[in-house]
Design a protein around this motif. Structure first.
Motif, mmCIF file in Angstrom:
data_model
loop_
_atom_site.group_PDB
_atom_site.id
_atom_site.type_symbol
_atom_site.label_atom_id
_atom_site.label_comp_id
_atom_site.label_asym_id
_atom_site.label_seq_id
_atom_site.Cartn_x
_atom_site.Cartn_y
_atom_site.Cartn_z
ATOM 1 N N GLU A 77 0.816 -1.207 0.000
ATOM 2 C CA GLU A 77 0.000 0.000 0.000
ATOM 3 C C GLU A 77 0.854 1.263 0.000
ATOM 4 N N GLU A 78 2.053 1.198 0.578
ATOM 5 C CA GLU A 78 2.906 2.381 0.626
ATOM 6 C C GLU A 78 3.299 2.846 -0.772
ATOM 7 N N ALA A 79 3.599 1.894 -1.655
ATOM 8 C CA ALA A 79 3.982 2.259 -3.023
ATOM 9 C C ALA A 79 2.799 2.836 -3.794
ATOM 10 N N ARG A 80 1.605 2.282 -3.572
ATOM 11 C CA ARG A 80 0.422 2.830 -4.251
ATOM 12 C C ARG A 80 0.140 4.255 -3.785
ATOM 13 N N SER A 81 0.282 4.503 -2.482
ATOM 14 C CA SER A 81 0.064 5.856 -1.964
ATOM 15 C C SER A 81 1.102 6.826 -2.522
ATOM 16 N N LEU A 82 2.337 6.353 -2.681
ATOM 17 C CA LEU A 82 3.378 7.220 -3.242
ATOM 18 C C LEU A 82 3.070 7.558 -4.700
ATOM 19 N N ALA A 83 2.591 6.575 -5.470
ATOM 20 C CA ALA A 83 2.234 6.849 -6.865
ATOM 21 C C ALA A 83 1.098 7.863 -6.954
ATOM 22 N N VAL A 84 0.093 7.732 -6.083
ATOM 23 C CA VAL A 84 -1.006 8.698 -6.061
ATOM 24 C C VAL A 84 -0.501 10.077 -5.651
ATOM 25 N N LEU A 85 0.423 10.126 -4.693
ATOM 26 C CA LEU A 85 0.981 11.397 -4.234
ATOM 27 C C LEU A 85 1.726 12.116 -5.353
ATOM 28 N N PHE A 86 2.512 11.396 -6.116
ATOM 29 C CA PHE A 86 3.246 12.008 -7.230
ATOM 30 C C PHE A 86 2.282 12.514 -8.301
ATOM 31 N N ARG A 87 1.244 11.737 -8.589
ATOM 32 C CA ARG A 87 0.295 12.173 -9.613
ATOM 33 C C ARG A 87 -0.454 13.438 -9.169
ATOM 34 N N GLN A 88 -0.867 13.473 -7.907
ATOM 35 C CA GLN A 88 -1.566 14.658 -7.418
ATOM 36 C C GLN A 88 -0.649 15.876 -7.347
ATOM 37 N N SER A 89 0.610 15.665 -6.998
ATOM 38 C CA SER A 89 1.550 16.787 -6.933
ATOM 39 C C SER A 89 1.794 17.376 -8.318
ATOM 40 N N GLU A 90 1.894 16.499 -9.332
ATOM 41 C CA GLU A 90 2.079 17.003 -10.692
ATOM 42 C C GLU A 90 0.834 17.729 -11.200
ATOM 43 N N GLU A 91 -0.333 17.204 -10.863
ATOM 44 C CA GLU A 91 -1.565 17.835 -11.352
ATOM 45 C C GLU A 91 -1.834 19.170 -10.661
ATOM 46 N N LEU A 92 -1.516 19.264 -9.356
ATOM 47 C CA LEU A 92 -1.799 20.484 -8.611
ATOM 48 C C LEU A 92 -0.641 21.469 -8.640
ATOM 49 N N GLY A 93 0.543 21.023 -9.062
ATOM 50 C CA GLY A 93 1.687 21.919 -9.141
ATOM 51 C C GLY A 93 2.351 22.213 -7.816
ATOM 52 N N THR A 94 2.182 21.342 -6.824
ATOM 53 C CA THR A 94 2.807 21.551 -5.519
ATOM 54 C C THR A 94 4.235 21.032 -5.528
ATOM 55 N N SER A 95 4.971 21.340 -4.457
ATOM 56 C CA SER A 95 6.367 20.938 -4.355
ATOM 57 C C SER A 95 6.464 19.448 -4.043
ATOM 58 N N LEU A 96 7.195 18.745 -4.876
ATOM 59 C CA LEU A 96 7.367 17.312 -4.646
ATOM 60 C C LEU A 96 8.251 17.041 -3.442
ATOM 61 N N THR A 97 9.203 17.943 -3.164
ATOM 62 C CA THR A 97 10.080 17.745 -2.015
ATOM 63 C C THR A 97 9.294 17.819 -0.713
ATOM 64 N N GLU A 98 8.404 18.809 -0.607
ATOM 65 C CA GLU A 98 7.575 18.911 0.587
ATOM 66 C C GLU A 98 6.623 17.729 0.712
ATOM 67 N N ALA A 99 6.085 17.289 -0.425
ATOM 68 C CA ALA A 99 5.202 16.123 -0.386
ATOM 69 C C ALA A 99 5.961 14.884 0.076
ATOM 70 N N LEU A 100 7.203 14.712 -0.400
ATOM 71 C CA LEU A 100 8.018 13.581 0.044
ATOM 72 C C LEU A 100 8.316 13.663 1.530
ATOM 73 N N ARG A 101 8.587 14.860 2.023
ATOM 74 C CA ARG A 101 8.904 15.022 3.444
ATOM 75 C C ARG A 101 7.688 14.665 4.314
ATOM 76 N N VAL A 102 6.519 15.145 3.919
ATOM 77 C CA VAL A 102 5.314 14.839 4.695
ATOM 78 C C VAL A 102 5.003 13.343 4.646
ATOM 79 N N TYR A 103 5.143 12.751 3.454
ATOM 80 C CA TYR A 103 4.833 11.331 3.323
ATOM 81 C C TYR A 103 5.855 10.476 4.071
ATOM 82 N N SER A 104 7.120 10.903 4.099
ATOM 83 C CA SER A 104 8.129 10.162 4.847
ATOM 84 C C SER A 104 7.819 10.173 6.339
ATOM 85 N N ASP A 105 7.372 11.325 6.855
ATOM 86 C CA ASP A 105 6.978 11.382 8.275
ATOM 87 C C ASP A 105 5.780 10.481 8.550
ATOM 88 N N GLU A 106 4.819 10.447 7.628
ATOM 89 C CA GLU A 106 3.661 9.571 7.816
ATOM 90 C C GLU A 106 4.069 8.101 7.803
#
Length: 314
Positions: free
Chosen positions: A236-265
């Motif tokens: 499930e972790e890999a599926r959530s990461l794939a969804v996170l990358f797709r949403q970050s690209e679509e919304l234009g947010t920072s991938l580094t910040e998204a990675l940091r938040v997801y790593s803490d989770e």
């Protein structure tokens, strides 16, 4: 009935087992010898004459790392033509050898034969002799046929064990990806660097990341490569990461910040899983304590009382 006695069936079981072992050894050793000859030819073509030299050992390590990747692409080609291909399932379970499907099928047949013969010997000795012979034969056939699921169950367990390996290595993958992203590397370059670093500590996950790197070199977008990575490793972790990358690209947010938040989770989830296992430990320890420890403690406590009562009452 005399021809199908226990002695005859035991001899047949020994003979069938010997033939099966010979076939399995032949299917296993032939690809190994062919691979060894090909590796020797590659080393000689590069001017390396000794297999024990440092250059030879480095090249052998590189070749060994490429084998699972090549096995995956061969399996995926067959899976595209046959959606339920056995090779793909064996690859997900960690068996990358070309002879793995043949060995798996031979094991299933061998379990059926050995289960049938063992059940026939046991039933012929346990059941009354006045019963018809077809009852013993039919019961042995059904029990032997039931043994065909044993390799399938073992294969599922191997696949689940591979998933646990991926799950243990995924937090390290996220931390290293975050470090590379903070250093200014692109995500494609970060994946390539992390896959080479994880090949020594988490080999199974490193192989999957190497496959993902080759797919991105071939022109596949990162989010598609991540989605296929999630489908391959099945956690499930890999599926959530794939969804996170797709949403970050679509919304234009920072991938580094998204990675940091997801790593803490992910770290929080790992702590919660550890706490869950720790809380379930007392319940799991009740049965072994009751069967092994409690009788010994009761014996130690009651033995002096029994000895004293022996002197008083009897």
């Amino acid at each position: 009935m005399s021809l199908l006695g226990p002695g005859f069936l035991l001899s047949a079981a020994v003979f069938a087992t010997a033939v099966l072992l010979f076939l399995v050894a032949g299917f296993l050793l032939t690809p190994v010898l062919q691979t060894r000859r090909q590796i020797t030819e590659q080393l000689l073509a590069q001017g390396i004459k000794s297999r024990r030299s440092l250059e030879a050992q480095t090249e052998l390590t590189r070749i060994a790392a490429r084998r699972p990747v090549e096995a995956y692409f061969k399996a995926i080609e067959k899976e595209n033509s046959q959606p339920d291909a056995l090779e793909a399932k064996l690859f997900r379970a960690g068996f990358h050898q070309p002879s793995a499907p043949v060995v798996y099928i031979a094991l299933r047949i061998g379990f059926v034969v050995i289960g049938f013969l063992a059940a026939y010997v046991v039933l012929s000795n346990l059941l009354p002799p006045r019963l018809p012979a077809f009852l013993t034969f039919g019961g042995s056939f059904l029990l032997g046929l039931g043994c065909i699921v044993i390799p399938s169950i073992a294969l599922d367990r191997f696949e689940n064990a591979q998933k646990q390996k991926y799950r243990r290595g995924f937090p390290d993958f996220m931390d290293m990806m975050l470090t590379c992203a903070d250093a200014g590397m692109s995500l494609e370059a970060a994946v390539e660097r992390v896959s080479s670093e994880l090949a020594g500590t988490h080999k199974a996950l490193g192989v999957q990341l190497a496959i993902m790197t080759l797919q991105m070199r071939a022109g596949k977008p990162l989010r598609d490569a991540l989605r296929e990575l999630a489908d391959r490793i099945g956690i499930e972790e890999a599926r959530s990461l794939a969804v996170l990358f797709r949403q970050s690209e679509e919304l234009g947010t920072s991938l580094t910040e998204a990675l940091r938040v997801y790593s803490d989770e992910m770290r929080t989830q790992r702590i919660l899983r550890a706490e869950e296992k720790a809380n379930a430990l007392p319940v799991k320890m009740v049965l072994p304590l009751g069967l092994c420890v409690f009788p010994v403690v009761l014996m130690i406590v009651m033995l002096p009382v029994i000895i004293r009562m022996k002197g008083i009452f009897f």
